[in-house]
Design an enzyme around this catalytic site. Structure first.
Site, PDB file in Angstrom:
ATOM      1  N   HIS A  84       8.839 -14.376  -4.104  1.00 23.69           N
ATOM      2  CA  HIS A  84       7.684 -13.556  -4.517  1.00 23.69           C
ATOM      3  C   HIS A  84       6.435 -13.911  -3.699  1.00 23.69           C
ATOM      4  O   HIS A  84       5.316 -13.777  -4.208  1.00 23.69           O
ATOM      5  CB  HIS A  84       7.381 -13.725  -6.009  1.00 23.69           C
ATOM      6  N   SER A  92      -9.761  -8.574  20.470  1.00 22.11           N
ATOM      7  CA  SER A  92     -10.430  -7.412  19.890  1.00 22.11           C
ATOM      8  C   SER A  92     -11.546  -6.980  20.835  1.00 22.11           C
ATOM      9  O   SER A  92     -12.169  -7.811  21.494  1.00 22.11           O
ATOM     10  CB  SER A  92     -11.008  -7.801  18.527  1.00 22.11           C
ATOM     11  N   LYS A 109     -11.298 -12.945  17.731  1.00 18.12           N
ATOM     12  CA  LYS A 109      -9.965 -12.501  17.309  1.00 18.12           C
ATOM     13  C   LYS A 109      -8.863 -12.793  18.312  1.00 18.12           C
ATOM     14  O   LYS A 109      -9.044 -12.679  19.518  1.00 18.12           O
ATOM     15  CB  LYS A 109      -9.962 -10.984  17.054  1.00 18.12           C
ATOM     16  N   GLU A 158       3.405  -7.093  15.216  1.00 17.45           N
ATOM     17  CA  GLU A 158       2.938  -5.896  14.492  1.00 17.45           C
ATOM     18  C   GLU A 158       3.603  -4.638  15.041  1.00 17.45           C
ATOM     19  O   GLU A 158       4.037  -3.760  14.294  1.00 17.45           O
ATOM     20  CB  GLU A 158       1.420  -5.746  14.618  1.00 17.45           C
ATOM     21  N   LYS A 217      20.295  13.761  21.307  1.00 20.89           N
ATOM     22  CA  LYS A 217      20.045  12.769  22.356  1.00 20.89           C
ATOM     23  C   LYS A 217      18.658  12.146  22.289  1.00 20.89           C
ATOM     24  O   LYS A 217      18.527  10.924  22.468  1.00 20.89           O
ATOM     25  CB  LYS A 217      20.300  13.381  23.730  1.00 20.89           C
TER      26      LYS A 217
END
Ligand code: ARG
Length: 467
Positions: free
Chosen positions: A157, A278, A284, A291, A326
């Site tokens: 969880h 970024s 960043k 991702e 295809k």
């Protein structure tokens, strides 16, 4: 050659809009080398069966090889007027070998021809994917070996549950990708069936030798039923289902890499070469590769759904709808190969923050099960022990103490079965190494599993070309 092979029956020319609408050449041109392999085998079979002469067959083969070279070097001109790759090659053959080119299609239809081409293509693609997955699994096993001792929280969880070895976590993905490999290998059995000779749908009146064509193209089996041979696409559906399952595994792994590289976890750091920045936030470093793999999973599922929808309710035998098989197939193959490749490059460059993972084990009552097991070993039933440890956790929460931070007096207030020897039982090392049930996370088990896997991938690498 006449303007169109079916011109005889038509009074008007095909509308240019229809030519553009029905053309598939932009998509199916990539089948050219398989189409030529199939045509060469067909020529040789026609000569062996005395349907054409040996000299005619040699001339046709020579012309086909010239076309292969023209397409490979970019010297070939494609046009919507000729609809698909099969008609392009046949049309061009006339320029190379003249009138004899019109014998190539004897005893054959584009319906069995295209089924053959796609099977040849998918056989190659599956083998590439299998080889790629073997390399990826080898990389995973290598990492599991390198980091065999690193400990981390295992989650259920997405809550800290019990300690595990990081190598055990990696080996879970090794197992998933192993099953994926097996699925692709198994799918090859259905792909590797030779359909040529089914002709349009009913077989042919010529005395063809299908077994010989199959032998030339290295097919262990030939299709049993001509109508099935030209209208079945379930080998593609099966491949796309297998590819989708494989992408599920990639997407789960990707999700974990994204989470683990966040400031909240800091379990790993992706290398600079496999991250992007970024355009606005200078601090960043983004995990774009996992991702995108997670995102591309949707494309592969989309291909499966497209083809299921395409094939649903189609009457036997060939229908032009099937030309639409295809684009989704090629897209799924390209996507999967790209994901396998980028993962195999990215994984070994990931920095593992073992200290951060170990720190995460010190909070969150991750040793609660082990405290219960300790009590069970000293005579309590598991359910009683569960309740007793639950009360200890509740006490810990209100007093801001983990179980291993409590004094022996505090612990004994929950059960007098508890003694000093509880403390070593609550350490990460003991919690991990006591889980020796087969398949469990004990270091001795994981080392053995890694050893078996190293052997397996080495064997598979050796036998890769024998499917
Ligand atoms: N381009 C077609 C396809 O990919 C080849 C078969 C065409 N057959 C036909 N009867 N129109 O399906």
């Amino acid at each position: 050659m006449a303007e169109k092979p079916w011109d005889g029956r038509f009074e008007e020319k095909t509308d240019a809009a229809v030519e553009a609408f029905t053309s598939s050449i932009d998509i199916d041109r990539r089948l050219y080398t398989y189409d030529i392999d199939g045509s060469i085998a067909h020529c040789r079979m026609l000569a062996k069966s005395s349907i054409i002469t040996e000299a005619e067959s040699l001339a046709l083969i020579d012309g086909l090889e010239k076309i292969r070279a023209e397409i490979a070097t970019g010297a070939f001109t494609f046009s919507d007027r000729l609809e698909d790759i099969h008609m392009h090659i046949e049309d061009r053959l006339a320029a190379h070998v003249g009138g004899v080119s019109r014998k190539l299609h004897t005893g054959r239809s584009r319906n069995d021809q295209v089924a053959l081409d796609v099977r040849l293509y998918l056989r190659d693609a599956s083998r590439k994917i299998i080889q790629g997955l073997v390399n990826l699994r080898k990389t995973l096993v290598g990492m599991a070996h390198q980091y065999v001792d690193v400990t981390m929280p295992g989650y259920t969880h997405l809550q800290r549950a019990q300690p595990v070895l990081f190598s055990h976590h990696l080996m879970a993905y090794y197992e998933m990708f192993t099953r994926d490999t097996r699925r692709f290998e198994d799918g090859l059995k259905r792909i590797n069936v030779m359909p040529l000779g089914a002709a349009a749908l009913a077989g042919t009146t010529y005395p063809i030798d299908r077994a010989y064509t199959a032998q030339l193209l290295d097919f262990p089996e030939i299709s049993e039923n001509s109508m099935d041979a030209v209208s079945d696409r379930d080998f593609i559906l099966e491949f796309l289902a297998d590819a989708s399952i494989c992408m599920v595994h990639f997407s789960r792994f990707s999700e974990e890499l994204v989470l683990w590289s966040s400031s909240e976890f800091k379990f790993i750091e992706l290398s600079d070469g496999f991250s992007t920045g970024s355009s606005i936030m200078p601090q960043k470093k983004n995990p774009d590769v996992p991702e995108l793999v997670r995102g591309k999973t949707g494309r592969v599922f989309g291909s499966l759904i497209s083809l299921l929808t395409l094939m649903k309710s189609l009457p036997l035998a060939y229908n032009r709808d099937m030309q639409e098989d295809k684009a989704p197939l090629f897209d799924a193959v390209d996507t999967l190969i790209a994901c396998v490749d980028i993962y195999t490059r990215m994984l070994p460059k990931i920095k593992i923050n073992g200290d951060q993972m170990a720190d995460a084990l010190l909070t969150g009552y991750i040793n609660a099960t082990d405290m219960a097991d300790y009590l069970v070993c000293r005579g309590m039933t598991f359910r009683e022990a569960h309740g007793c440890v639950g009360r200890a956790v509740s006490y810990g929460l209100s007093h801001h103490k983990e179980l291993h931070e409590m004094t022996i007096e505090e612990l004994r207030s929950f059960s007098d079965l508890i003694n000093e020897d509880i403390f070593p039982a609550l350490t990460t090392r003991q919690m991990i190494d006591r889980r020796q049930s087969f398949g469990g996370t004990a270091t001795v088990n994981v080392r053995a599993a890694v050893g078996r896997a190293e052997q397996r991938v080495a064997d598979e690498n050796r036998s890769i070309n024998t499917f």
